[in-house]
Scaffold this motif. Sequence first.
Motif, PDB file in Angstrom:
ATOM      1  N   CYS A   1      25.660  -1.457  20.080  1.00  0.00           N
ATOM      2  CA  CYS A   1      26.806  -0.743  19.410  1.00  0.00           C
ATOM      3  C   CYS A   1      25.796  -0.285  18.202  1.00  0.00           C
ATOM      4  CB  CYS A   1      27.761  -1.653  18.892  1.00  0.00           C
ATOM      5  SG  CYS A   1      28.998  -0.618  17.887  1.00  0.00           S
ATOM      6  N   GLY A   2      25.637   1.095  17.950  1.00  0.00           N
ATOM      7  CA  GLY A   2      24.854   1.743  16.874  1.00  0.00           C
ATOM      8  C   GLY A   2      26.112   1.958  15.651  1.00  0.00           C
ATOM      9  N   VAL A   3      25.773   1.853  14.609  1.00  0.00           N
ATOM     10  CA  VAL A   3      26.743   1.984  13.431  1.00  0.00           C
ATOM     11  C   VAL A   3      26.167   2.566  12.473  1.00  0.00           C
ATOM     12  CG1 VAL A   3      28.116   0.830  11.709  1.00  0.00           C
ATOM     13  CG2 VAL A   3      27.752  -0.288  14.178  1.00  0.00           C
ATOM     14  N   GLU A   4      26.826   3.759  11.866  1.00  0.00           N
ATOM     15  CA  GLU A   4      26.503   4.516  10.540  1.00  0.00           C
ATOM     16  C   GLU A   4      27.658   4.383   9.803  1.00  0.00           C
ATOM     17  OE1 GLU A   4      25.573   8.896   8.922  1.00  0.00           O
ATOM     18  OE2 GLU A   4      26.754   8.811  10.720  1.00  0.00           O
ATOM     19  N   LEU A   5      27.318   3.765   8.711  1.00  0.00           N
ATOM     20  CA  LEU A   5      28.234   3.364   7.437  1.00  0.00           C
ATOM     21  C   LEU A   5      28.295   4.590   6.635  1.00  0.00           C
ATOM     22  CD1 LEU A   5      27.510  -0.096   7.129  1.00  0.00           C
ATOM     23  CD2 LEU A   5      29.372   0.678   8.085  1.00  0.00           C
ATOM     24  N   LYS A   6      29.186   5.259   6.244  1.00  0.00           N
ATOM     25  CA  LYS A   6      29.568   6.164   5.826  1.00  0.00           C
ATOM     26  C   LYS A   6      30.642   6.252   4.746  1.00  0.00           C
ATOM     27  CE  LYS A   6      28.198  10.981   7.042  1.00  0.00           C
ATOM     28  NZ  LYS A   6      28.214  11.819   7.964  1.00  0.00           N
ATOM     29  N   GLY A   7      30.728   6.072   3.564  1.00  0.00           N
ATOM     30  CA  GLY A   7      31.738   6.021   2.396  1.00  0.00           C
ATOM     31  C   GLY A   7      32.700   4.726   2.936  1.00  0.00           C
ATOM     32  N   GLY A   8      33.801   4.789   3.211  1.00  0.00           N
ATOM     33  CA  GLY A   8      34.522   3.708   3.693  1.00  0.00           C
ATOM     34  C   GLY A   8      34.962   3.866   5.291  1.00  0.00           C
ATOM     35  N   GLU A   9      33.812   4.348   5.925  1.00  0.00           N
ATOM     36  CA  GLU A   9      34.216   4.215   7.320  1.00  0.00           C
ATOM     37  C   GLU A   9      32.925   3.868   8.104  1.00  0.00           C
ATOM     38  OE1 GLU A   9      35.835   8.042  10.096  1.00  0.00           O
ATOM     39  OE2 GLU A   9      34.301   8.551   8.483  1.00  0.00           O
ATOM     40  N   ALA A  10      33.238   3.090   9.267  1.00  0.00           N
ATOM     41  CA  ALA A  10      32.092   2.759  10.206  1.00  0.00           C
ATOM     42  C   ALA A  10      32.061   3.770  11.496  1.00  0.00           C
ATOM     43  CB  ALA A  10      32.374   1.362  10.373  1.00  0.00           C
ATOM     44  N   ILE A  11      31.060   4.463  11.778  1.00  0.00           N
ATOM     45  CA  ILE A  11      31.225   5.413  12.904  1.00  0.00           C
ATOM     46  C   ILE A  11      30.369   4.775  13.867  1.00  0.00           C
ATOM     47  CG2 ILE A  11      30.489   7.528  13.751  1.00  0.00           C
ATOM     48  CD1 ILE A  11      30.715   8.646  10.731  1.00  0.00           C
ATOM     49  N   ILE A  12      30.899   4.712  15.000  1.00  0.00           N
ATOM     50  CA  ILE A  12      29.871   3.799  16.170  1.00  0.00           C
ATOM     51  C   ILE A  12      29.871   4.663  17.225  1.00  0.00           C
ATOM     52  CG2 ILE A  12      30.976   1.606  15.392  1.00  0.00           C
ATOM     53  CD1 ILE A  12      32.606   1.777  17.975  1.00  0.00           C
ATOM     54  N   SER A  13      28.844   4.109  18.031  1.00  0.00           N
ATOM     55  CA  SER A  13      28.499   4.710  19.281  1.00  0.00           C
ATOM     56  C   SER A  13      27.937   3.412  20.193  1.00  0.00           C
ATOM     57  CB  SER A  13      27.482   5.814  19.206  1.00  0.00           C
ATOM     58  OG  SER A  13      27.061   6.541  20.524  1.00  0.00           O
ATOM     59  N   LEU A  14      28.396   3.468  21.323  1.00  0.00           N
ATOM     60  CA  LEU A  14      27.983   2.285  22.370  1.00  0.00           C
ATOM     61  C   LEU A  14      27.050   2.724  23.364  1.00  0.00           C
ATOM     62  CD1 LEU A  14      31.404   0.694  23.436  1.00  0.00           C
ATOM     63  CD2 LEU A  14      29.949   0.138  21.307  1.00  0.00           C
ATOM     64  N   LEU A  15      26.061   1.971  23.698  1.00  0.00           N
ATOM     65  CA  LEU A  15      24.947   2.578  24.478  1.00  0.00           C
ATOM     66  C   LEU A  15      24.530   1.292  25.318  1.00  0.00           C
ATOM     67  CD1 LEU A  15      22.850   4.795  25.329  1.00  0.00           C
ATOM     68  CD2 LEU A  15      21.543   4.093  23.445  1.00  0.00           C
ATOM     69  N   SER A  16      24.336   1.530  26.768  1.00  0.00           N
ATOM     70  CA  SER A  16      23.861   0.238  27.462  1.00  0.00           C
ATOM     71  C   SER A  16      22.484   0.646  28.039  1.00  0.00           C
ATOM     72  CB  SER A  16      24.848  -0.106  28.357  1.00  0.00           C
ATOM     73  OG  SER A  16      25.095   1.169  29.262  1.00  0.00           O
ATOM     74  N   TYR A  17      22.016  -0.220  28.432  1.00  0.00           N
ATOM     75  CA  TYR A  17      20.336  -0.008  29.122  1.00  0.00           C
ATOM     76  C   TYR A  17      20.417  -1.139  30.258  1.00  0.00           C
ATOM     77  CZ  TYR A  17      15.457   0.568  30.264  1.00  0.00           C
ATOM     78  OH  TYR A  17      14.215   0.988  30.617  1.00  0.00           O
ATOM     79  N   GLU A  18      20.549  -0.474  31.464  1.00  0.00           N
ATOM     80  CA  GLU A  18      20.583  -1.284  32.606  1.00  0.00           C
ATOM     81  C   GLU A  18      19.781  -0.641  33.854  1.00  0.00           C
ATOM     82  OE1 GLU A  18      24.562  -1.987  33.225  1.00  0.00           O
ATOM     83  OE2 GLU A  18      24.863  -3.069  31.406  1.00  0.00           O
ATOM     84  N   GLY A  19      19.080  -1.561  34.609  1.00  0.00           N
ATOM     85  CA  GLY A  19      18.094  -0.968  35.615  1.00  0.00           C
ATOM     86  C   GLY A  19      17.403   0.278  35.306  1.00  0.00           C
ATOM     87  N   GLU A  20      16.717   0.211  34.006  1.00  0.00           N
ATOM     88  CA  GLU A  20      15.892   1.231  33.595  1.00  0.00           C
ATOM     89  C   GLU A  20      16.711   2.464  33.386  1.00  0.00           C
ATOM     90  OE1 GLU A  20      12.160   1.893  35.337  1.00  0.00           O
ATOM     91  OE2 GLU A  20      11.820  -0.306  35.693  1.00  0.00           O
ATOM     92  N   THR A  21      17.970   2.583  33.126  1.00  0.00           N
ATOM     93  CA  THR A  21      18.926   3.774  32.900  1.00  0.00           C
ATOM     94  C   THR A  21      19.781   3.600  31.803  1.00  0.00           C
ATOM     95  OG1 THR A  21      18.928   4.403  35.641  1.00  0.00           O
ATOM     96  CG2 THR A  21      20.729   5.334  34.092  1.00  0.00           C
ATOM     97  N   PHE A  22      19.752   4.574  30.846  1.00  0.00           N
ATOM     98  CA  PHE A  22      20.514   4.434  29.807  1.00  0.00           C
ATOM     99  C   PHE A  22      21.971   4.952  30.078  1.00  0.00           C
ATOM    100  CE2 PHE A  22      16.462   4.621  27.410  1.00  0.00           C
ATOM    101  CZ  PHE A  22      17.009   3.649  26.440  1.00  0.00           C
ATOM    102  N   ASN A  23      23.039   4.316  29.533  1.00  0.00           N
ATOM    103  CA  ASN A  23      24.476   4.562  29.943  1.00  0.00           C
ATOM    104  C   ASN A  23      25.244   4.626  28.490  1.00  0.00           C
ATOM    105  OD1 ASN A  23      26.969   5.216  31.238  1.00  0.00           O
ATOM    106  ND2 ASN A  23      27.127   3.361  31.700  1.00  0.00           N
ATOM    107  N   VAL A  24      26.239   5.883  28.631  1.00  0.00           N
ATOM    108  CA  VAL A  24      27.133   5.853  27.326  1.00  0.00           C
ATOM    109  C   VAL A  24      28.462   5.511  27.621  1.00  0.00           C
ATOM    110  CG1 VAL A  24      27.693   7.498  25.142  1.00  0.00           C
ATOM    111  CG2 VAL A  24      25.497   7.564  26.174  1.00  0.00           C
TER     112      VAL A  24
END
Length: 145
Positions: free
Chosen positions: A4-27
């Motif tokens: 889980c990637g997180v950017e903290l900006k002011g009073g907010e945590a913006i997230i993005s999930l990213l997985s890596y399986e079998g040499e492939t990235f998946n969002v």
Amino acid sequence: MKVCGVELKGGEAIISLLSYEGETFNVPSCRKVSFAVSDSASTESIRDFHFAFHKLMEDYKIDQIAIIEREQKGKLAGSATSFKLEAAIQLTELPVVMISPVTVKEQLKRNPPQADFDSLDLKRVQQNAFEVAYVHHNRLIFGKV
């Protein structure tokens, strides 16, 4: 491995999930894009944020969390609320890594994502969170560079 990637900006945590399986990235799709805290002086608000964030990590079976590091002093310093949110995120059993914006930029230059961001079905506000998750995956795959 799911990050889980997180950017903290002011009073907010913006997230993005990213997985890596079998040499492939998946969002994977996610029910939340961000978590906001309106009253950081309230203990209850911080507890609610902590519970909601960690419940999402548990529900999506996240393995690690990568946060974009913020300056502690100076003109570009992060807000007090963002540091409270960071502490609430770090109070977990999951490994949490801090990655500086300079490192993110260097790693993306060295190894850019193969897909265009616009084709990933993410909101524009999630780009920095996605990038820190991608950089962290690359550090895991290729070793810290």
